[in-house]
Design a protein around this motif. Structure first.
Motif, PDB file in Angstrom:
ATOM      1  N   LEU A  41       0.792  -1.392   0.106  1.00 49.00           N
ATOM      2  CA  LEU A  41      -0.615   0.187   0.132  1.00 49.00           C
ATOM      3  C   LEU A  41       1.453   1.315  -0.054  1.00 49.00           C
ATOM      4  O   LEU A  41       2.343   1.357   0.338  1.00 49.00           O
ATOM      5  N   THR A  42       0.544   2.280  -0.226  1.00 46.04           N
ATOM      6  CA  THR A  42       1.055   3.879  -0.308  1.00 46.04           C
ATOM      7  C   THR A  42       0.859   4.096   0.707  1.00 46.04           C
ATOM      8  O   THR A  42       1.451   4.875   1.336  1.00 46.04           O
ATOM      9  N   ALA A  43      -0.497   3.652   1.903  1.00 43.44           N
ATOM     10  CA  ALA A  43       0.141   4.186   3.385  1.00 43.44           C
ATOM     11  C   ALA A  43       1.266   3.601   3.726  1.00 43.44           C
ATOM     12  O   ALA A  43       1.871   2.798   3.795  1.00 43.44           O
ATOM     13  N   THR A  44       1.662   3.978   4.999  1.00 43.17           N
ATOM     14  CA  THR A  44       2.224   3.849   5.898  1.00 43.17           C
ATOM     15  C   THR A  44       1.910   3.895   7.313  1.00 43.17           C
ATOM     16  O   THR A  44       0.919   4.363   8.196  1.00 43.17           O
ATOM     17  N   ASP A  45       2.442   3.152   8.270  1.00 42.22           N
ATOM     18  CA  ASP A  45       2.406   3.514   9.795  1.00 42.22           C
ATOM     19  C   ASP A  45       3.302   4.295  10.295  1.00 42.22           C
ATOM     20  O   ASP A  45       3.806   5.443   9.405  1.00 42.22           O
ATOM     21  N   LEU A  51       3.112  -0.462   3.998  1.00 42.73           N
ATOM     22  CA  LEU A  51       1.933  -1.057   4.855  1.00 42.73           C
ATOM     23  C   LEU A  51       1.551  -2.413   3.820  1.00 42.73           C
ATOM     24  O   LEU A  51       1.910  -2.388   2.093  1.00 42.73           O
ATOM     25  N   ARG A  52       2.197  -3.741   4.181  1.00 42.45           N
ATOM     26  CA  ARG A  52       1.885  -4.753   2.993  1.00 42.45           C
ATOM     27  C   ARG A  52       0.589  -5.512   3.610  1.00 42.45           C
ATOM     28  O   ARG A  52       0.288  -5.986   5.050  1.00 42.45           O
ATOM     29  N   GLU A  53      -0.768  -5.253   2.728  1.00 39.35           N
ATOM     30  CA  GLU A  53      -2.352  -6.088   2.992  1.00 39.35           C
ATOM     31  C   GLU A  53      -1.936  -7.210   2.230  1.00 39.35           C
ATOM     32  O   GLU A  53      -1.547  -7.390   2.280  1.00 39.35           O
ATOM     33  N   HIS A 141      11.147  -5.309   5.857  1.00 36.65           N
ATOM     34  CA  HIS A 141      11.295  -4.220   6.838  1.00 36.65           C
ATOM     35  C   HIS A 141       9.213  -3.027   6.238  1.00 36.65           C
ATOM     36  O   HIS A 141       9.666  -1.950   6.899  1.00 36.65           O
ATOM     37  N   THR A 142       8.605  -3.544   5.616  1.00 41.09           N
ATOM     38  CA  THR A 142       7.548  -3.132   5.467  1.00 41.09           C
ATOM     39  C   THR A 142       6.459  -3.727   6.440  1.00 41.09           C
ATOM     40  O   THR A 142       6.870  -4.851   7.083  1.00 41.09           O
ATOM     41  N   ALA A 143       5.567  -3.003   7.173  1.00 41.75           N
ATOM     42  CA  ALA A 143       4.436  -3.817   8.188  1.00 41.75           C
ATOM     43  C   ALA A 143       3.292  -4.360   7.618  1.00 41.75           C
ATOM     44  O   ALA A 143       2.422  -4.189   6.485  1.00 41.75           O
ATOM     45  N   TRP A 144       3.286  -5.349   8.517  1.00 42.68           N
ATOM     46  CA  TRP A 144       2.521  -6.436   8.148  1.00 42.68           C
ATOM     47  C   TRP A 144       0.698  -5.651   8.418  1.00 42.68           C
ATOM     48  O   TRP A 144       0.925  -4.964   9.357  1.00 42.68           O
TER      49      TRP A 144
END
Length: 282
Positions: A41-45, A51-53, A141-144
């Protein structure tokens, strides 16, 4: 032609079937080296990691429990589902249900976690009530994430002054865990370190390590104190022991380590990727 075919086949086997790399190729981002698991996703934490959806069914889950340590601080337990810790492949491509975790105190990163247990020293927690957060990340290092929200768990922790009754922390499973006492050192002072057999004092300033990185030789069972002062906020990490310590900008921080494993172990900083020393344990 036969030699060329064998050479190409060998290269393909190494690239696809070998051990995951620990660092992506120069000039590429973590996301570009991460493979096609889930949807990026383009969104971040809150810390800027994308974010990895993944679908809710079979997605990683984490719950945090806090327990007082009998000597100092608290022991944190991460109960994970559909997930495994993979410290050997950190920095490689995202693999389903694998990676590491970040620990935050009131939104400030304290450490990167490579396993289900972590000891939080009382000296790192100011007096008062705080929120601990653990968030799961892939190797790249992407967030689940599920439904656009990072996969994370939280717990409340209350640190009290010495001599006062301990507070209580309530994780999202199970509730009602009792915490131990915490202590905030006076401004400009560092808490007295635990007794150690060896002390290594290191300063990081303007991207340079002083004294220059060298090997620190230890006998198995010795306790070493790593006293580090960095001019920028960072995180110290001892490879092989999976020990980490937050380095506040301009303040000395001390990590006490019992050298109970033999071998050569690098001590480095996460954000600036500087090697501080090497521990040679015989």
């Amino acid at each position: 032609m036969l030699a060329l075919a064998l050479l190409l086949a060998g290269g393909a086997a190494t690239g696809c079937g070998g051990r995951a790399t620990t660092h992506h190729k120069p000039g590429t981002s973590h996301e570009q080296a991460s493979g096609g698991v889930g949807t990026l996703l383009t969104a971040t934490d809150a810390t800027g990691h994308r974010l990895r959806e993944v679908p809710a069914q079979g997605a990683p889950e984490v719950q945090l429990t806090v327990r007082p340590d009998s000597e100092d601080g608290w022991n944190l337990q991460l109960a994970v589902t559909n997930y495994r810790f993979t410290p050997d492949s950190t920095g490689g491509a995202a693999l389903p249900g694998a990676g590491h975790a970040h620990l935050e105190l009131d939104g400030r990163k304290l450490a990167r976690l490579y396993g289900p247990w972590f000891h939080l020293p009382a000296a790192q927690v100011p007096e008062g009530t705080h929120t601990l957060t653990v968030r799961l990340y892939a190797d790249d290092h992407t967030a689940w994430a599920v439904s656009g929200k990072p996969v994370e768990g939280t717990a409340q922790l209350t640190a009290t002054a010495p001599g006062q009754p301990g507070g209580h922390s309530h994780g999202d499973t199970p509730p009602g865990q009792t915490t131990g006492p915490g202590q905030t050192p006076p401004p400009g002072q560092t808490p007295a370190p635990e007794q150690a057999d060896r002390t290594v004092t290191i300063t990081v300033r303007d991207g340079k390590v002083s004294p220059a990185p060298a090997r620190t030789e230890l006998r198995r069972g010795e306790r070493v104190a790593l006293r580090v002062t960095s001019d920028r906020a960072d995180t110290l990490h001892v490879h092989g022991y999976d020990k980490e310590l937050a380095l506040p900008a301009g303040q000395e921080a001390t990590l006490i380590l019992t050298a109970d494993r033999t071998g050569l172990f690098e001590v480095e900083t996460h954000e600036s990727s500087l090697v501080l020393t090497q521990l040679l344990v015989r």
